[in-house]
Motif scaffolding. Structure first.
Motif, mmCIF file in Angstrom:
data_model
loop_
_atom_site.group_PDB
_atom_site.id
_atom_site.type_symbol
_atom_site.label_atom_id
_atom_site.label_comp_id
_atom_site.label_asym_id
_atom_site.label_seq_id
_atom_site.Cartn_x
_atom_site.Cartn_y
_atom_site.Cartn_z
ATOM 1 N N PRO B 48 35.454 46.921 40.850
ATOM 2 C CA PRO B 48 35.037 46.010 41.846
ATOM 3 C C PRO B 48 36.138 45.233 42.413
ATOM 4 O O PRO B 48 36.035 44.049 43.198
ATOM 5 C CB PRO B 48 34.235 45.106 40.987
ATOM 6 N N VAL B 49 37.314 45.646 42.310
ATOM 7 C CA VAL B 49 38.614 44.667 42.312
ATOM 8 C C VAL B 49 39.134 44.816 43.866
ATOM 9 O O VAL B 49 39.794 46.394 44.182
ATOM 10 C CB VAL B 49 39.814 44.652 41.676
ATOM 11 N N LEU B 50 38.945 44.248 44.937
ATOM 12 C CA LEU B 50 39.278 44.483 46.367
ATOM 13 C C LEU B 50 40.926 44.539 46.328
ATOM 14 O O LEU B 50 41.563 43.815 45.605
ATOM 15 C CB LEU B 50 38.983 43.283 47.195
ATOM 16 N N THR B 51 41.580 45.561 46.948
ATOM 17 C CA THR B 51 42.800 45.558 46.955
ATOM 18 C C THR B 51 43.698 45.032 48.123
ATOM 19 O O THR B 51 42.784 44.397 49.007
ATOM 20 C CB THR B 51 43.332 47.323 47.220
ATOM 21 N N ILE B 92 30.878 43.447 38.804
ATOM 22 C CA ILE B 92 30.621 44.720 39.404
ATOM 23 C C ILE B 92 29.935 44.701 40.749
ATOM 24 O O ILE B 92 30.446 45.620 41.501
ATOM 25 C CB ILE B 92 30.225 45.610 38.552
ATOM 26 N N GLY B 95 31.851 42.541 43.395
ATOM 27 C CA GLY B 95 33.123 43.431 43.960
ATOM 28 C C GLY B 95 32.627 44.491 45.119
ATOM 29 O O GLY B 95 33.247 44.714 45.806
ATOM 30 N N ASP B 98 32.499 42.376 47.990
ATOM 31 C CA ASP B 98 33.862 42.209 48.434
ATOM 32 C C ASP B 98 34.298 43.530 49.223
ATOM 33 O O ASP B 98 35.112 43.306 50.276
ATOM 34 C CB ASP B 98 34.794 41.903 47.329
#
Lengths: 201, 201
Positions: B48-51, B92, B95, B98
């Protein structure tokens, strides 16, 4: 007396204004004699996904989460710094809340009365939230109903019995110039200095 | 006519009531002749971590995110199923919002007027949200200000121009029995059936 503080940052871009707020917060607290536990969640590759085992009260098996938990327990002041994404923090910080602010250290339930309100355990701490946004204040409050205020003020801190809380939203980031940002960083330092008593104040 | 649907689940426990809602939703839609893109985010180990690269309009480099994006674009109906954690979805799913509901396919900005309201691009779709909660309705609305309604109704769908939206919160899960849960699953199926026109309705 604020002797220990956790400062938590969630923004993917290293040159973001959120990073500048983070740096200012850490320096201000350090100058005030505070022991600062500073964490850039992106930099530390924090995994925000709560596990099945963490659904209840069992301690986490993730050493980074354990570290954040121990620091949360020891901190007199909690500072969270993040942009407004969808009226929420970035998922990496939403997951910090899911995984770190857990029972039995942050709140708990009465084992004899499942319908009772939770027992907040962060009552003695203070908290500051610094946000950035590209939405104007009228639309944020009028249309979106200021969801970050609900989230931090009531859903998280209120739930855990933490009442000594303040939030500052800096806007409009996309239209701001260097002078305005410099002023906002000075304001950040002032907000922190005025928030409580410190060893070197 | 609802021909394609994305059904997105966020809950870490495989035997959760959220999973039962998910299974009921998928079966109901399949029986109605819908092509269903069903995703259990935990099961698929969604990150779920946007880059940093995803901060703007550049396409993602994550093949799973690309797949979800393509399915979102093709779906006439979006269904999200999740518990109420802190007035938010689990990280989760935060994200997913996101990383998947991004420009230029979900919304966009006028390149000539950065202060203009966003241009929503999900206007032709419908959306359903099914939530579970252990907070009673009076406390949810009176104290917490029903943040999930702000999130889905205004911050996400409203922002993207999607107006055909409905949400059902099932509560109190921790005090429910089998008969009540069975009734809630029947209600889930009815809500879906009555939401629009389907190939086999």
């Amino acid at each position: 007396m604020i002797k220990t503080a956790s400062v938590i940052l969630a923004h993917p871009y290293k040159k973001s204004f959120n990073h500048a707020i983070f740096d200012t917060s850490v320096k201000t607290l350090t100058d005030l004699g505070v022991h600062v536990c500073a964490h850039d969640l992106y930099e530390e590759s924090f995994n925000p996904v709560l596990t099945t085992e963490e659904l209840g009260k069992q301690p986490t098996k993730d050493p980074l989460v354990s570290k954040y938990v121990q620091e949360l327990i020891e901190s007199d002041l909690l500072i969270f710094i993040h942009p407004n994404w969808w009226g929420q923090p970035p998922a990496i910080l939403a997951g910090y809340v899911d995984r770190v602010i857990r029972p039995p250290h942050a709140y708990d339930f009465d084992p004899n009365d499942s319908s009772a309100a939770p027992w907040g355990k962060l009552t003695e701490k203070g908290a500051l939230v610094f946000n950035t946004s590209n939405t104007d204040a009228a639309r944020e409050t009028g249309y979106f109903h200021d969801p970050l205020e609900s989230l931090w003020g009531r859903c998280v801190f209120g739930f855990c019995g933490l009442e000594n809380y303040s939030r500052r939203m800096f806007r409009i980031i996309s239209e701001s110039d260097d002078a305005q940002r410099k002023g906002w960083l000075a304001e950040t330092a002032e907000i922190i200095k005025n928030f409580g008593d410190y060893p070197k104040k």
